[in-house]
Design an enzyme around this catalytic site. Structure first.
Site, PDB file in Angstrom:
ATOM      1  N   ASP A   1      -7.581  25.330   4.247  1.00  0.00           N
ATOM      2  CA  ASP A   1      -7.727  23.920   4.788  1.00  0.00           C
ATOM      3  C   ASP A   1      -7.374  23.863   6.042  1.00  0.00           C
ATOM      4  O   ASP A   1      -7.006  24.843   6.951  1.00  0.00           O
ATOM      5  CB  ASP A   1      -6.455  23.312   3.982  1.00  0.00           C
ATOM      6  CG  ASP A   1      -6.865  21.768   3.538  1.00  0.00           C
ATOM      7  OD1 ASP A   1      -7.552  21.220   4.419  1.00  0.00           O
ATOM      8  OD2 ASP A   1      -6.134  21.186   2.889  1.00  0.00           O
ATOM      9  N   TRP A   2      -7.691  22.700   6.829  1.00  0.00           N
ATOM     10  CA  TRP A   2      -7.923  22.544   8.210  1.00  0.00           C
ATOM     11  C   TRP A   2      -6.240  22.714   8.677  1.00  0.00           C
ATOM     12  O   TRP A   2      -5.690  21.919   8.577  1.00  0.00           O
ATOM     13  CB  TRP A   2      -8.403  21.021   8.479  1.00  0.00           C
ATOM     14  CG  TRP A   2      -9.988  21.199   8.641  1.00  0.00           C
ATOM     15  CD1 TRP A   2     -10.699  20.525   9.458  1.00  0.00           C
ATOM     16  CD2 TRP A   2     -10.899  21.622   7.809  1.00  0.00           C
ATOM     17  NE1 TRP A   2     -12.057  20.583   9.555  1.00  0.00           N
ATOM     18  CE2 TRP A   2     -12.146  21.598   8.399  1.00  0.00           C
ATOM     19  CE3 TRP A   2     -10.486  22.535   6.326  1.00  0.00           C
ATOM     20  CZ2 TRP A   2     -13.348  22.034   7.880  1.00  0.00           C
ATOM     21  CZ3 TRP A   2     -11.889  23.031   6.113  1.00  0.00           C
ATOM     22  CH2 TRP A   2     -13.195  22.931   6.515  1.00  0.00           C
TER      23      TRP A   2
END
Ligand SMILES: *[C@@H]1O[C@H](CO)[C@@H](O)[C@H](O)[C@H]1NC(C)=O
Ligand SMILES: *[C@@H]1O[C@H](CO)[C@@H](O)[C@H](O)[C@H]1NC(C)=O
Ligand SMILES: *[C@@H]1O[C@H](CO)[C@@H](O)[C@H](O)[C@H]1NC(C)=O
Ligand SMILES: *[C@@H]1O[C@H](CO)[C@@H](O)[C@H](O)[C@H]1NC(C)=O
Ligand SMILES: *[C@@H]1O[C@H](CO)[C@@H](O)[C@H](O)[C@H]1NC(C)=O
Ligand SMILES: *[C@@H]1O[C@H](CO)[C@@H](O)[C@H](O)[C@H]1NC(C)=O
Ligand SMILES: *[C@@H]1O[C@H](CO)[C@@H](O)[C@H](O)[C@H]1NC(C)=O
Ligand SMILES: *[C@@H]1O[C@H](CO)[C@@H](O)[C@H](O)[C@H]1NC(C)=O
Ligand SMILES: *[C@@H]1O[C@H](CO)[C@@H](O)[C@H](O)[C@H]1NC(C)=O
Ligand SMILES: *[C@@H]1O[C@H](CO)[C@@H](O)[C@H](O)[C@H]1NC(C)=O
Ligand SMILES: *[C@@H]1O[C@H](CO)[C@@H](O)[C@H](O)[C@H]1NC(C)=O
Ligand SMILES: *[C@@H]1O[C@H](CO)[C@@H](O)[C@H](O)[C@H]1NC(C)=O
Length: 696
Positions: free
Chosen positions: A249-250
């Site tokens: 995920d970012w």
């Protein structure tokens, strides 16, 4: 060849032809290995290294020396985000409420065509996290509180998107069921619960050919999900057999060598100190073996080859800035909008319909009341946070799960354009005095209320926003023919439920919101939506709530209706509930065991009412007591369109080694449960029409 499929074509086997250009994993791995053998260490690492800025929300580098174009990764699970001329899609929670496999698959194809049309290699969806608590901010992105339903809707989405040559990303792996403290703390669940509830939908997506998984922000057992060997390597890659690649995920990557060795293959969005040069150095000094560097590169390349992205893939045409560059290719279409409208109508859940007040039959005057009936600005510079949504109708939540809606049909517009013989009087605020005046002056008062949520924040309560309860009570006091329409990401409390004749849960229906709703209000579409979550009488009835860390999944297997059943708590509206404008009768339960590992349960369903409509028969299984399962769990559903008087057979196939098994922690494997099983076939989890038993 890529086909544009009509709804009719979907039912046929011709669907599979779109996948002909694609490769099996075996073929894809062979091609990828040959390519990896030719790459330098730097190039191999570069394949999985996010480079930050670029046209998409995630980008990897092009390498002219290796004839590699780089990859574009883009939100969201419901539409191409941050782009013009795309279809403003419908939330996952509505897809789940439709209980409609054909429409779900069609939506996947539509989204795949739009992502591909914009030159996007990787869609960051579907979200297959579970609606464990009613408050969780991203519940609307996923498919509700049941893992079996989530698994099917997730797998069909993956199948549709990937058939168009776009990589699907199932997210967020794993135990990411709340936003509060998601980046700093841990979730804790026992292994059986992980396998039977939270990993189940990922496993079904993998069976459907899933190519990418996103690891989540949270920790599991105090180890970050993106450097967690137990969940990524062991559960996902070894036990479930996932052959694609895992991306972070970012900003969810917290290490280089450690994360790579735990199973992370791609770091997003980068650049950072963990991937790129750091991994190259770690490989050079032997901290990570070259075999694992090769494996990560091979997984990424194999995924790309598997979906045929090395041939004729369009050029990227999005811009990750909040203000996208000039419109380029138009990827939306009347057909895609029609799918959104159809799912919108198919996911309208009629919770209550006293005196058959619905469908509307030419009332002289209709009141359309509440700010949730009016326009909302979901465009550029618009809705990125709570305040902006707190203004007109709720058609989506906020954060990376949404998209621009340039063409939002709000409820007032939808009703007005359909109700040409009825006079419409509207008040698009929650002002109680104006609402009362309008309600007194009309035959039918439709009052619109909402709650909403998005990425990064959970709801602090499940009460309607902006004094919605007061608005409903005031309208109901002024007009006995009051219909309530709720737009919401998940359950809300309904303290006024006995004051009104009808209640509709319309979820978050995307840009065709008003049209979909009008289709059902006026009876053009007979409602067939069913609740993908339980609506409780009071919030404290739920098994779990957003909590301060550590987030302990102490209810174990008793998520959602499993808890209500086991603890004998009466819900306000149960999982699977939803009314039709006709009636259905159930008969003729048959249980067929074959010699193979499969068995089937079937029943006859008759439309015993006066108009055509779709029924959603549901199969629940009660395991033998020794298995330690909840009272009953969903193991089948179908949607049957029946004419008045028509009878049809619904058949629920059961894969014994998967669907009648439990995860045995001792042997770390699925084991068929033995003993007497109970069979329940009904119209909701609390409306069982047929019972039976069988033994294994
Ligand atoms: C490997 O490199 C050689 C020499 O540049 C080239 O001829 C060959 O096509 C490459 N193989 C692959 C699979 O890229
Ligand atoms: C290929 O080019 C990239 C930059 O685009 C560079 O980092 C890499 O080292 C080059 N690889 C080879 C084998 O020259
Ligand atoms: C593309 O979107 C822009 C912005 O909404 C709009 O002005 C333009 O008309 C659209 N183009 C087409 C061909 O629909
Ligand atoms: C978990 O959260 C608590 C409370 O917010 C905090 O004190 C603790 O440091 C966090 N633990 C970790 C490992 O981040
Ligand atoms: C978490 O820790 C518990 C207790 O040590 C263990 O039983 C469980 O398997 C661990 N779960 C994961 C996913 O590592
Ligand atoms: C190997 O390289 C990595 C990455 O630069 C570094 O963190 C690590 O300390 C190095 N290990 C040794 C033994 O040199
Ligand atoms: C609601 O929308 C109107 C018109 O776009 C705007 O002027 C107003 O500031 C908005 N209110 C809120 C609370 O965002
Ligand atoms: C409006 O009413 C007329 C007359 O009943 C009917 O023919 C027409 O289809 C209606 N339009 C819509 C949009 O329902
Ligand atoms: C519920 O949450 C909303 C949004 O955070 C807040 O405005 C409202 O006051 C809360 N209502 C109750 C009853 O706590
Ligand atoms: C369904 O049947 C019940 C009683 O059998 C009846 O009261 C109800 O009106 C019927 N509903 C519809 C939509 O036909
Ligand atoms: C049943 O499910 C298992 C596990 O997903 C799968 O390997 C097997 O092929 C399925 N069996 C049948 C008969 O479909
Ligand atoms: C089937 O069993 C359930 C649960 O025990 C019960 O509520 C229901 O009335 C039964 N239905 C029939 C048709 O026997």
């Amino acid at each position: 060849m890529r086909l544009s499929l009509s709804l009719v074509a979907i039912a046929t086997a011709s669907l599979i032809t779109t996948e002909a250009a694609q490769l099996s994993w075996e073929q894809a791995y062979a091609k990828a290995k040959a390519k990896v053998a030719n790459l330098s260490l730097e190039d191999k690492v570069s394949l999985g290294t996010g480079i930050g800025d670029g046209p998409c929300v995630g980008n990897t580098a092009a390498m002219s020396n290796a004839s590699w174009p780089g990859l574009c990764l883009q939100d969201s699970p419901l539409a191409v985000r941050l782009a013009y001329n795309v279809t403003g899609g419908i939330a996952g929670i509505n897809v789940a409420a439709s209980f409609d496999r054909k429409l779900t698959l069609q939506r996947g194809h539509d989204m795949g065509q739009e992502f591909r049309g914009k030159g996007i290699n990787i869609q960051l969806g579907p979200d297959v996290n579970m609606a464990r608590t009613p408050e969780a901010g991203r519940n609307w992105e996923g498919f509700g509180e049941d893992p079996y339903l989530t698994g099917i809707m997730g797998a069909l989405t993956v199948q549709g998107v990937q058939a168009e040559g776009v990589i699907s990303t199932a997210k967020h792996f794993i135990l990411n069921e709340q936003e509060t403290d998601r980046t700093t703390n841990t979730s804790i669940a026992d292994e059986r619960t992980i396998h039977e509830i939270y990993a189940w939908p990922f496993a079904r997506a993998v069976e459907a050919g899933l190519v990418s998984v996103m690891c989540s922000y949270n920790q599991i057992n105090y180890t970050y999900a993106c450097e967690n060997d137990a969940t990524m390597n062991k559960i996902l890659k070894q036990q479930i057999g996932f052959q694609g690649f895992i991306q972070s995920d970012w900003g969810a990557t917290h290490s280089g060598a450690k994360a790579l060795m735990a199973g992370l293959d791609m770091d997003m969005p980068g650049p950072d100190d963990f991937w790129g040069a750091n991994l190259v150095a770690a490989a050079k000094n032997g901290t990570v073996p070259m075999s694992r560097v090769d494996d990560a590169a091979t997984r990424i390349l194999a995924s790309y080859y598997k979906l045929g992205q090395d041939s004729n893939f369009p050029k990227v045409q999005v811009d990750s800035d909040d203000v996208p560059s000039a419109p380029v290719d138009v990827v939306t279409s009347a057909a895609h909008k029609a799918t959104v409208r159809s799912i919108g109508a198919a996911s309208v859940v009629v919770l209550k319909n006293d005196d058959n007040i619905l469908p509307l039959t030419n009332p002289k005057a209709i009141g359309v009341i509440g700010q949730d009936a009016g326009p909302t600005f979901y465009g550029i510079g618009g809705c990125t946070e709570h305040a902006c949504y707190d203004n007109g109708t709720a058609a989506a939540g906020w954060g990376s799960g949404g998209s621009y809606f340039f063409d939002l049909v709000d409820p007032l517009q939808g009703i007005t354009s359909r109700a040409n013989q009825s006079k419409i009087k509207s008040s698009l605020t929650n002002d109680v005095d104006t609402a009362t005046q309008i309600a007194k002056a009309v035959d039918i008062a439709i009052v619109f209320v909402q709650s909403n949520s998005g990425e990064g924040t959970d709801r602090s309560n499940i009460t309607l926003w902006n004094k919605g309860d007061d608005l409903v009570k005031a309208v109901a006091a002024a007009n006995p023919n009051t219909i309530v329409v709720v737009h919401t990401p998940s359950a809300v409390l309904m303290p006024w439920v006995n004051n009104v004749k009808a209640v509709i849960n319309a979820g978050l229906p995307g840009e065709e919101s008003g049209n979909s709703l009008a289709d059902v209000l006026f009876g053009d579409v007979n409602p067939s939506g069913r609740l993908p979550y339980t609506i409780a009488v009071k919030n404290s009835d739920y098994p779990a709530h957003v909590s301060k860390p550590p987030v302990v999944y102490s209810e174990k297997l008793l998520i959602g209706y499993r808890w209500f059943d086991t603890k004998n708590i009466e819900p306000l509206f149960p999982f699977g509930h939803g009314l039709s404008y006709t009636n259905f009768t159930y008969s003729n339960l048959k249980i067929t065991k074959s010699k193979s590992s499969n068995m089937a349960i079937s029943a006859s369903i008759k439309n015993s009412g006066k108009i055509a409509g779709s029924e959603v028969p549901q199969l629940y299984i009660g395991f033998p007591e020794s298995a330690g399962e909840p009272v009953k769990i969903l193991r089948g559903f179908d949607k049957l369109m029946l004419k008045p008087g028509q009878t049809s057979t619904v058949t629920f196939p059961l894969n014994v080694s998967k669907e009648l098994s439990i995860y045995d922690v001792g042997s770390q494997s699925w084991q068929i449960a033995h003993g007497q099983f109970k069979v329940y076939v009904g119209a909701s989890s609390r409306d069982i029409r047929l019972n039976g038993t069988f033994s294994l």
